[in-house]
Write a protein that holds these residues in place. Structure first.
Motif, mmCIF file in Angstrom:
data_model
loop_
_atom_site.group_PDB
_atom_site.id
_atom_site.type_symbol
_atom_site.label_atom_id
_atom_site.label_comp_id
_atom_site.label_asym_id
_atom_site.label_seq_id
_atom_site.Cartn_x
_atom_site.Cartn_y
_atom_site.Cartn_z
ATOM 1 N N ILE A 17 13.172 22.703 -25.978
ATOM 2 C CA ILE A 17 14.325 21.799 -25.953
ATOM 3 C C ILE A 17 14.053 20.807 -24.840
ATOM 4 C CG2 ILE A 17 16.789 21.576 -25.511
ATOM 5 C CD1 ILE A 17 15.333 24.855 -26.784
ATOM 6 N N GLU A 18 14.035 19.530 -25.183
ATOM 7 C CA GLU A 18 13.724 18.472 -24.220
ATOM 8 C C GLU A 18 14.993 17.701 -23.853
ATOM 9 O OE1 GLU A 18 10.522 19.370 -27.080
ATOM 10 O OE2 GLU A 18 12.332 18.181 -27.462
ATOM 11 N N VAL A 19 15.103 17.328 -22.591
ATOM 12 C CA VAL A 19 16.207 16.497 -22.115
ATOM 13 C C VAL A 19 15.623 15.189 -21.602
ATOM 14 C CG1 VAL A 19 18.141 16.310 -20.511
ATOM 15 C CG2 VAL A 19 17.582 18.526 -21.529
ATOM 16 N N TRP A 20 16.121 14.095 -22.138
ATOM 17 C CA TRP A 20 15.596 12.768 -21.828
ATOM 18 C C TRP A 20 16.668 11.911 -21.168
ATOM 19 C CZ3 TRP A 20 10.506 12.293 -23.543
ATOM 20 C CH2 TRP A 20 10.098 13.197 -24.526
ATOM 21 N N GLN A 21 16.239 11.016 -20.325
ATOM 22 C CA GLN A 21 17.101 9.967 -19.782
ATOM 23 C C GLN A 21 16.289 8.686 -19.744
ATOM 24 O OE1 GLN A 21 18.553 10.067 -15.620
ATOM 25 N NE2 GLN A 21 20.601 9.920 -16.495
ATOM 26 N N ASN A 22 16.767 7.683 -20.435
ATOM 27 C CA ASN A 22 16.031 6.420 -20.548
ATOM 28 C C ASN A 22 14.602 6.651 -21.051
ATOM 29 O OD1 ASN A 22 18.285 5.001 -19.517
ATOM 30 N ND2 ASN A 22 17.625 5.451 -17.430
ATOM 31 N N ARG A 23 14.486 7.535 -22.044
ATOM 32 C CA ARG A 23 13.218 7.864 -22.695
ATOM 33 C C ARG A 23 12.210 8.538 -21.771
ATOM 34 N NH1 ARG A 23 12.001 2.893 -26.970
ATOM 35 N NH2 ARG A 23 14.051 2.989 -28.012
ATOM 36 N N THR A 24 12.688 9.055 -20.641
ATOM 37 C CA THR A 24 11.848 9.805 -19.718
ATOM 38 C C THR A 24 12.261 11.268 -19.763
ATOM 39 O OG1 THR A 24 11.548 7.897 -18.253
ATOM 40 C CG2 THR A 24 11.170 10.082 -17.309
ATOM 41 N N LEU A 25 11.286 12.165 -19.865
ATOM 42 C CA LEU A 25 11.584 13.586 -19.896
ATOM 43 C C LEU A 25 12.021 14.040 -18.501
ATOM 44 C CD1 LEU A 25 11.445 16.178 -21.692
ATOM 45 C CD2 LEU A 25 9.173 16.563 -20.712
ATOM 46 N N VAL A 26 13.248 14.549 -18.405
ATOM 47 C CA VAL A 26 13.790 14.934 -17.102
ATOM 48 C C VAL A 26 14.099 16.430 -17.008
ATOM 49 C CG1 VAL A 26 14.724 12.662 -16.595
ATOM 50 C CG2 VAL A 26 16.146 14.335 -17.818
ATOM 51 N N SER B 37 31.925 20.261 -13.251
ATOM 52 C CA SER B 37 30.927 19.244 -12.894
ATOM 53 C C SER B 37 29.853 19.120 -13.968
ATOM 54 C CB SER B 37 30.290 19.583 -11.544
ATOM 55 O OG SER B 37 29.627 20.842 -11.603
ATOM 56 N N LEU B 38 29.430 20.262 -14.544
ATOM 57 C CA LEU B 38 28.434 20.207 -15.612
ATOM 58 C C LEU B 38 29.017 19.546 -16.854
ATOM 59 C CD1 LEU B 38 25.678 20.865 -16.797
ATOM 60 C CD2 LEU B 38 26.519 23.175 -17.310
ATOM 61 N N GLY B 39 30.264 19.842 -17.175
ATOM 62 C CA GLY B 39 30.897 19.199 -18.317
ATOM 63 C C GLY B 39 30.968 17.687 -18.152
ATOM 64 N N LYS B 40 31.275 17.245 -16.934
ATOM 65 C CA LYS B 40 31.317 15.804 -16.665
ATOM 66 C C LYS B 40 29.940 15.179 -16.822
ATOM 67 C CE LYS B 40 32.767 12.472 -13.137
ATOM 68 N NZ LYS B 40 33.349 12.310 -11.768
ATOM 69 N N ARG B 41 28.903 15.881 -16.348
ATOM 70 C CA ARG B 41 27.549 15.352 -16.470
ATOM 71 C C ARG B 41 27.114 15.285 -17.939
ATOM 72 N NH1 ARG B 41 24.112 14.540 -12.434
ATOM 73 N NH2 ARG B 41 25.248 15.925 -11.025
ATOM 74 N N LEU B 42 27.513 16.276 -18.715
ATOM 75 C CA LEU B 42 27.184 16.272 -20.142
ATOM 76 C C LEU B 42 27.777 15.064 -20.843
ATOM 77 C CD1 LEU B 42 27.715 20.066 -20.894
ATOM 78 C CD2 LEU B 42 25.626 18.805 -21.422
ATOM 79 N N ARG B 43 28.972 14.676 -20.419
ATOM 80 C CA ARG B 43 29.670 13.558 -21.075
ATOM 81 C C ARG B 43 29.187 12.198 -20.592
ATOM 82 N NH1 ARG B 43 33.913 17.095 -19.883
ATOM 83 N NH2 ARG B 43 34.491 15.842 -18.061
ATOM 84 N N ASN B 44 28.812 12.107 -19.323
ATOM 85 C CA ASN B 44 28.682 10.781 -18.725
ATOM 86 C C ASN B 44 27.306 10.407 -18.198
ATOM 87 O OD1 ASN B 44 31.482 10.474 -19.107
ATOM 88 N ND2 ASN B 44 31.919 11.479 -17.156
ATOM 89 N N ALA B 45 26.348 11.332 -18.175
ATOM 90 C CA ALA B 45 25.091 11.046 -17.482
ATOM 91 C C ALA B 45 24.049 10.361 -18.356
ATOM 92 C CB ALA B 45 24.515 12.325 -16.888
ATOM 93 N N GLY B 46 24.339 10.165 -19.635
ATOM 94 C CA GLY B 46 23.410 9.438 -20.491
ATOM 95 C C GLY B 46 22.180 10.217 -20.888
ATOM 96 N N PHE B 47 22.296 11.557 -20.950
ATOM 97 C CA PHE B 47 21.167 12.376 -21.379
ATOM 98 C C PHE B 47 21.092 12.437 -22.903
ATOM 99 C CE2 PHE B 47 22.142 14.364 -17.205
ATOM 100 C CZ PHE B 47 20.920 14.144 -16.599
#
Length: 239
Positions: A141-150, A76-86
């Motif tokens: 280490i920052e994780v962003w989604q749509n330029r928002t820090l998540v 599930s984490l591998g799928k999120r890494l590939r597809n969640a747009g982070f």
């Protein structure tokens, strides 16, 4: 009773004197200046205390660590890494990351929190690690989604070792994505070990495991010397 450390000189007790209960409590007092913090990390010691307490220094036995080659990525984490747009960056907003860690739910901790209110990231601790960051020793280490820090994590780098301090998520698995990217970066740059400090199920599921404190100190002696910034210079951020 644990020994009280004066501001000078910077001297820690032998790790053999650390308490078994609570596990690893070694001393109180001293300072949170960069020189004290770096001296502590090089000896396998870290600060951890709540608002209203004196500075407390710890060196638990066993010690939870993550070897980069042992990272476990679930399906599930591998799928999120590939597809969640982070999108992941390094050292782009250290202050936002440490503030996020101070506010985040306690079940995503690195290490385990003392209380659900996350009171261990006190204003004094916050200022201390920001000072370390400005000197090039602490990194985020920052994780962003749509330029928002998540999500993200921060810690201290010495030689080929990264000492993890805390992580947070505002989106499912965002802190795990930060850790995965840290591990991949360390693999490319010759990193050997991530110190997770204390046992958490969250990190065990990602491949971290407990080792004896004596073995951890052996790793420090091998890998904590050298240019601490070498793992984090010339980082190319894809965002």
């Amino acid at each position: 009773m644990v020994p009280w450390l004066p501001p000078r000189p910077i001297v820690f007790p032998s790790l053999k004197l650390a308490l078994h209960e609570p596990n690893g409590l070694l001393a109180a007092g001293g300072e949170l200046s960069p020189s004290w913090l770096l001296a502590a990390y090089r000896r396998g010691i870290f600060p951890w205390f709540s608002q209203g307490q004196p500075i407390l220094w710890w060196s638990p036995d066993p010690r939870m660590v993550l070897f980069p080659e042992e990272l476990k990525i679930s399906r599930s984490l591998g799928k999120r890494l590939r597809n969640a747009g982070f999108c992941t960056t390094f050292d782009q907003d250290f202050i936002a990351v440490i503030d996020g860690c101070a506010q985040r739910p306690a079940d995503d901790a690195l290490p385990a929190d003392q209380t659900s209110e996350n009171t261990w990231i006190t204003p004094e601790m916050r200022a201390a690690y920001i000072a370390l960051h400005r000197l090039g020793h602490a990194h985020s280490i920052e994780v962003w989604q749509n330029r928002t820090l998540v999500g993200g994590l921060y810690g201290v780098a010495l030689g080929k070792i990264f000492f993890g301090e805390s992580m947070f998520s505002r989106h499912s698995d965002a802190s795990k994505i930060a850790l995965v990217n840290l591990v991949e970066h360390m693999r490319r740059r010759g990193g050997r070990l991530i110190d997770c400090q204390m046992h958490t199920a969250h990190l065990a599921n990602l491949g971290a495991r407990d080792i004896a404190r004596a073995r951890f100190i052996d790793y420090l002696e091998q890998y904590a010397d050298g240019n601490a910034s070498s793992m984090f210079d010339t980082v190319v951020d894809p965002c």
